[in-house]
Design a protein around this motif. Structure first.
Motif, PDB file in Angstrom:
ATOM      1  N   ILE A 142       0.837  -1.183   0.000  1.00 42.44           N
ATOM      2  CA  ILE A 142       0.000   0.000   0.000  1.00 42.44           C
ATOM      3  C   ILE A 142       0.879   1.244   0.000  1.00 42.44           C
ATOM      4  CG2 ILE A 142      -1.877   1.211   1.167  1.00 42.44           C
ATOM      5  CD1 ILE A 142      -2.557  -1.612   0.132  1.00 42.44           C
ATOM      6  N   PRO A 143       0.672   2.168  -0.928  1.00 40.85           N
ATOM      7  CA  PRO A 143       1.503   3.368  -0.958  1.00 40.85           C
ATOM      8  C   PRO A 143       1.303   4.239   0.278  1.00 40.85           C
ATOM      9  CG  PRO A 143      -0.312   3.551  -2.520  1.00 40.85           C
ATOM     10  CD  PRO A 143      -0.309   2.137  -2.021  1.00 40.85           C
ATOM     11  N   HIS A 144       2.353   4.929   0.683  1.00 37.35           N
ATOM     12  CA  HIS A 144       2.298   5.794   1.858  1.00 37.35           C
ATOM     13  C   HIS A 144       1.208   6.851   1.684  1.00 37.35           C
ATOM     14  CE1 HIS A 144       3.670   7.976   5.371  1.00 37.35           C
ATOM     15  NE2 HIS A 144       3.679   9.095   4.651  1.00 37.35           N
ATOM     16  N   GLY A 145       0.374   6.982   2.700  1.00 37.19           N
ATOM     17  CA  GLY A 145      -0.684   7.974   2.658  1.00 37.19           C
ATOM     18  C   GLY A 145      -1.985   7.508   2.028  1.00 37.19           C
ATOM     19  N   TYR A 146      -2.007   6.270   1.532  1.00 35.82           N
ATOM     20  CA  TYR A 146      -3.258   5.769   0.932  1.00 35.82           C
ATOM     21  C   TYR A 146      -4.272   5.555   2.052  1.00 35.82           C
ATOM     22  CZ  TYR A 146      -6.356   3.202  -2.221  1.00 35.82           C
ATOM     23  OH  TYR A 146      -7.430   2.805  -2.982  1.00 35.82           O
ATOM     24  N   GLU A 147      -5.450   6.146   1.944  1.00 33.39           N
ATOM     25  CA  GLU A 147      -6.374   6.220   3.070  1.00 33.39           C
ATOM     26  C   GLU A 147      -7.553   5.253   3.010  1.00 33.39           C
ATOM     27  OE1 GLU A 147      -8.772   9.865   3.141  1.00 33.39           O
ATOM     28  OE2 GLU A 147      -7.999  10.354   1.135  1.00 33.39           O
ATOM     29  N   TYR A 148      -7.637   4.444   1.947  1.00 35.70           N
ATOM     30  CA  TYR A 148      -8.817   3.599   1.784  1.00 35.70           C
ATOM     31  C   TYR A 148      -8.527   2.131   2.113  1.00 35.70           C
ATOM     32  CZ  TYR A 148     -10.289   7.761  -0.743  1.00 35.70           C
ATOM     33  OH  TYR A 148     -10.592   9.055  -1.084  1.00 35.70           O
ATOM     34  N   ASP A 149      -9.605   1.371   2.356  1.00 33.21           N
ATOM     35  CA  ASP A 149      -9.493  -0.059   2.648  1.00 33.21           C
ATOM     36  C   ASP A 149      -9.622  -0.912   1.396  1.00 33.21           C
ATOM     37  OD1 ASP A 149      -9.428   0.304   5.531  1.00 33.21           O
ATOM     38  OD2 ASP A 149     -11.535   0.857   5.359  1.00 33.21           O
ATOM     39  N   SER A 150      -9.754  -0.276   0.246  1.00 31.81           N
ATOM     40  CA  SER A 150      -9.895  -0.994  -1.016  1.00 31.81           C
ATOM     41  C   SER A 150      -9.355  -0.110  -2.137  1.00 31.81           C
ATOM     42  CB  SER A 150     -11.363  -1.364  -1.263  1.00 31.81           C
ATOM     43  OG  SER A 150     -12.201  -0.239  -1.131  1.00 31.81           O
ATOM     44  N   TYR A 151      -9.247  -0.690  -3.303  1.00 29.36           N
ATOM     45  CA  TYR A 151      -8.697   0.032  -4.450  1.00 29.36           C
ATOM     46  C   TYR A 151      -9.336  -0.500  -5.727  1.00 29.36           C
ATOM     47  CZ  TYR A 151      -5.803  -4.173  -5.063  1.00 29.36           C
ATOM     48  OH  TYR A 151      -5.374  -5.469  -5.235  1.00 29.36           O
ATOM     49  N   PHE A 152      -9.275   0.303  -6.767  1.00 26.88           N
ATOM     50  CA  PHE A 152      -9.816  -0.109  -8.061  1.00 26.88           C
ATOM     51  C   PHE A 152      -8.707  -0.600  -8.977  1.00 26.88           C
ATOM     52  CE2 PHE A 152     -13.335   2.673  -6.741  1.00 26.88           C
ATOM     53  CZ  PHE A 152     -14.384   1.802  -6.970  1.00 26.88           C
TER      54      PHE A 152
END
Length: 300
Positions: A142-152
């Protein structure tokens, strides 16, 4: 949970033990008792000695399942194969409910799997860009600062997934425009991974029966995305050498969600994060696939 719970469609065949594990893990989800369960059991293959008895054992177990809002089951007398079974079964149920969660019998689920799937279906139902909700995810950084629990990402996963009737019904299962599609090898592989077009071409030439590659190809044609959790809500127990489509070794690695947290922060936009896309797609790279073939030979 405020959303209207989706029906669960489960496809089974000839492995009663893994099916029991699948059901037991689903029942650990609080939402199971409020969910309708539809089970489709394929018929035995005529050239497989002893398979008839295993299929009958699966059927008897299915009849005994309790703990869901309702239980419905369909037992096929003849072997349809997984691809045909899924297309027919999902089409039947999803057009009744408008949406569905679709599972196979060698998957084990986190305690928050049904919550995640139903929340995802509810959150993105009106977002036409979203083609499916996936419960499984490859292990990604997960990239630093990514704030979500999922991704597209592109390329929907077939290991515990969900979609809506309008998306499902948009798929060209027969690949009727093959003369046009056959020219799309490079862009399809660039979109979804180096193995995509080969699988599609193999289906067209009768070398596999995959429904999933046709589903993904339709997603590619429509330029749509799938939602994946940052931590997988699904583990695949099918790599035991007994599954119809899985080997004894897998190149796919994942981190399983043991926490059970049900408060999810979904992406506000349907944009694909470039870092996470690269992380997810590396499992389909040529180098990883070559290594996989070597490992398949060792663990066959």
């Amino acid at each position: 949970m405020n959303c209207n719970l989706s029906p669960i469609i489960l496809f089974a065949f000839n492995r009663p033990d893994v099916l029991r594990n699948t059901i037991q893990s689903l029942l650990l989800n609080e939402e199971a008792k409020s969910s309708d369960l539809y089970v489709f059991v394929d018929g035995p293959r005529s050239n497989k000695s002893g398979e008839d008895e295993k299929v009958k054992e699966v059927q008897e177990y299915v009849k005994s399942i309790k703990g869901f809002k309702s239980l419905h089951y369909t037992f096929s007398e003849k072997n349809k194969g997984l691809g045909n079974s899924i297309i027919a079964g999902v089409s039947q149920i999803i057009n009744q409910y408008g949406k569905a969660i679709v599972l196979e019998d060698d998957l084990v689920f986190a305690k928050n799997f049904l919550s995640y799937m139903n929340q995802g279906l509810d959150r993105y139902e009106k977002e036409d860009k979203v083609f499916s909700i996936c419960g499984y995810s490859n292990k990604v950084k997960i990239p630093h600062g990514y704030e979500y629990d999922s991704y597209f990402c592109s390329r929907s996963s077939s290991w515990g997934w969900a979609t809506w009737a309008d998306r499902w019904n948009s798929v060209d299962w027969e690949l009727k425009e093959w003369s046009r599609y056959s020219e799309m090898a490079k862009p399809f592989n660039k979109w979804g991974g180096s193995d995509c077009f080969k699988m599609l071409n193999d289906w067209k030439n009768g070398r596999n029966h995959s429904w999933a590659i046709r589903f993904c190809f339709s997603q590619f044609l429509q330029d749509k995305v799938s939602l994946f959790p940052t931590v997988s809500k699904v583990q695949n127990d099918g790599f035991d050498g007994q599954g119809t489509n899985c080997k004894k070794w897998s190149r796919f690695k994942y981190e399983f969600d043991y926490r059970g947290e049900k408060s999810f922060k979904f992406p506000a936009k349907t944009d694909v994060d470039k870092h996470l896309y690269k992380e997810a797609m590396r499992y389909h790279s040529i180098g990883i696939r070559i290594w996989s073939k070597i490992m398949y030979l060792i663990y066959r």
